[in-house]
Design an enzyme around this catalytic site. Sequence first.
Site, short mmCIF file in Angstrom:
data_model
loop_
_atom_site.label_atom_id
_atom_site.label_comp_id
_atom_site.label_asym_id
_atom_site.label_seq_id
_atom_site.Cartn_x
_atom_site.Cartn_y
_atom_site.Cartn_z
N LYS A 1 6.14 -45.31 65.34
CA LYS A 1 6.40 -46.23 64.43
C LYS A 1 6.81 -45.84 63.23
CE LYS A 1 2.57 -49.05 65.89
NZ LYS A 1 1.09 -49.61 65.27
N ALA B 1 12.25 -39.15 64.35
CA ALA B 1 11.54 -40.42 63.38
C ALA B 1 11.21 -40.48 64.82
CB ALA B 1 13.05 -41.39 63.38
N HIS C 1 6.33 -29.28 45.76
CA HIS C 1 5.02 -30.39 46.32
C HIS C 1 5.15 -31.30 44.96
CE1 HIS C 1 2.33 -33.42 48.13
NE2 HIS C 1 2.64 -32.70 48.89
N GLU D 1 3.67 -27.41 57.31
CA GLU D 1 3.36 -27.05 55.66
C GLU D 1 2.74 -25.65 55.61
OE1 GLU D 1 3.67 -30.19 52.75
OE2 GLU D 1 1.68 -30.00 52.52
C1 UD2 Z 1 2.94 -34.04 54.61
C2 UD2 Z 1 4.48 -33.72 54.49
C3 UD2 Z 1 4.93 -33.74 56.12
C4 UD2 Z 1 4.05 -32.80 56.90
C5 UD2 Z 1 2.68 -33.53 56.72
C6 UD2 Z 1 1.77 -31.90 57.41
C7 UD2 Z 1 5.46 -34.29 52.66
C8 UD2 Z 1 5.82 -35.13 51.41
N1 UD2 Z 1 5.20 -34.69 53.87
O1 UD2 Z 1 3.44 -35.83 54.53
O2 UD2 Z 1 6.39 -32.80 56.15
O3 UD2 Z 1 4.58 -31.42 56.15
O4 UD2 Z 1 2.70 -33.36 55.99
O5 UD2 Z 1 1.81 -31.98 58.66
O6 UD2 Z 1 6.40 -33.12 51.77
N2 UD2 Z 1 6.87 -38.51 62.67
C9 UD2 Z 1 7.05 -38.93 62.90
N3 UD2 Z 1 6.08 -39.88 63.88
C10 UD2 Z 1 4.87 -40.08 63.64
C11 UD2 Z 1 4.19 -38.70 62.56
C12 UD2 Z 1 5.46 -38.18 61.88
O7 UD2 Z 1 8.44 -39.39 63.26
O8 UD2 Z 1 4.47 -40.81 64.44
C13 UD2 Z 1 7.79 -37.25 61.18
C14 UD2 Z 1 8.62 -38.20 59.82
O9 UD2 Z 1 9.90 -37.35 60.21
C15 UD2 Z 1 7.52 -37.92 59.22
C16 UD2 Z 1 7.30 -36.72 59.30
O10 UD2 Z 1 6.78 -36.16 60.78
O11 UD2 Z 1 8.39 -38.13 57.47
C17 UD2 Z 1 5.64 -36.07 58.49
O12 UD2 Z 1 5.00 -36.78 59.00
P1 UD2 Z 1 3.88 -37.84 57.86
O13 UD2 Z 1 4.68 -38.02 56.35
O14 UD2 Z 1 3.11 -38.36 58.62
O15 UD2 Z 1 3.53 -36.32 57.40
P2 UD2 Z 1 2.42 -36.49 55.44
O16 UD2 Z 1 2.69 -37.99 54.83
O17 UD2 Z 1 1.18 -36.28 56.14
#
Ligand code: UD2
Length: 318
Positions: free
Chosen positions: A89, A86, A197, A267
């Site tokens: 933001k 976490a 996924h 991923e």
């Molecule tokens: C997908 C994947 C994620 C990751 C990413 C590729 C799913 C549901 N989500 O989501 O796991 O593989 O693609 O990079 O499969 N985080 C922070 N602060 C930040 C940004 C990220 O703490 O400013 C952490 C947080 O735990 C978040 C995770 O990184 O849940 C993944 O980031 P995301 O949710 O922005 O990634 P997303 O939605 O592209």
Amino acid sequence: MNLFLIKTGAGILLLFLLLGMLYSSVWQPCRLPPGSPVPGAAPGRTDVQTLTPWLAPVVWEGTFDPVVLDSIYQAKNITIAATVFAQGKYIRFLKKFLETMEQHFFTGFNVHVFVYTDQPNEVPHVKMASGRQLTVKTVPTVNRWQDISASRMVLVLALIEDELHDYADFIFCLDVDSQFHGRWGTESLGDLVGVLHPGYYKVDRSAFPYERRPISKAYMAPGDGDFYYCGGAFGGLLQEVHRLTKTCSTNFGDDATKGIEAAWQEESHINRYLWINKPSKVLSPEYLWQDFKPREPELHIIRFSGVVKNYAEIRPNV
Ligand code: UD2
């Protein structure tokens, strides 16, 4: 003399017959007639794939008996570790994540949650049941979301090597921008566990967003691959997740030295890893749905789901 032998033989035969009848009348009721379900057996599902071609179960609601599974693992007194990041933001998602985790994630088991954050003072206090604990790990602020997402592999690897190997049995690595809505328990345990996924489990393999550049260590050639797994949830036995995080972080680093980053960061590397090292258990999209998606009929329960978020507003960079 001959008559005596005949009479004795017939007597012995009769005795065996009587013993046989007695045996079958006593034991027959204990035998299950052909086709009888094992006590506690779940009804099973025919509308979804429940077994991979390499004979790993695909876990959907209706394919397991939680009572039977819990009793097996309760006897083993297992500990499950979980990591969640976490940073920046994304700290705003942590409270709901932890509160709902307490309600649904391995309730009744030993659970140790590790929260990685650059704002340790903002970690909410969530009351945890006995046997469950939380440790906060302070990490530096990172200004590229891609680096936050990818750095998780290195930190989980270090955690397993430095702290967990003494006492934890299984580990799950989870995205923070998500909430639990239903049971996530012992049915999810396996040596190496991937989650389908939610965006690609009904899509043709040719449309999977694998890394397609041969220069990357996450490369998947056309025709390669089984499923598209998500980066937001994976896990398994400590030693298996150790191998996964070690391989993926090394491959990610090798790509970085060549100046490339896989299409979907870690991923993409997870997908390559799970293609070569087949998961022993696959979790259905019940285990990581997305709130913005309409619910599909095969989804009898949503256990864990990503919240709707405004990427432009919450990410440190675009
Ligand atoms: C997908 C994947 C994620 C990751 C990413 C590729 C799913 C549901 N989500 O989501 O796991 O593989 O693609 O990079 O499969 N985080 C922070 N602060 C930040 C940004 C990220 O703490 O400013 C952490 C947080 O735990 C978040 C995770 O990184 O849940 C993944 O980031 P995301 O949710 O922005 O990634 P997303 O939605 O592209």
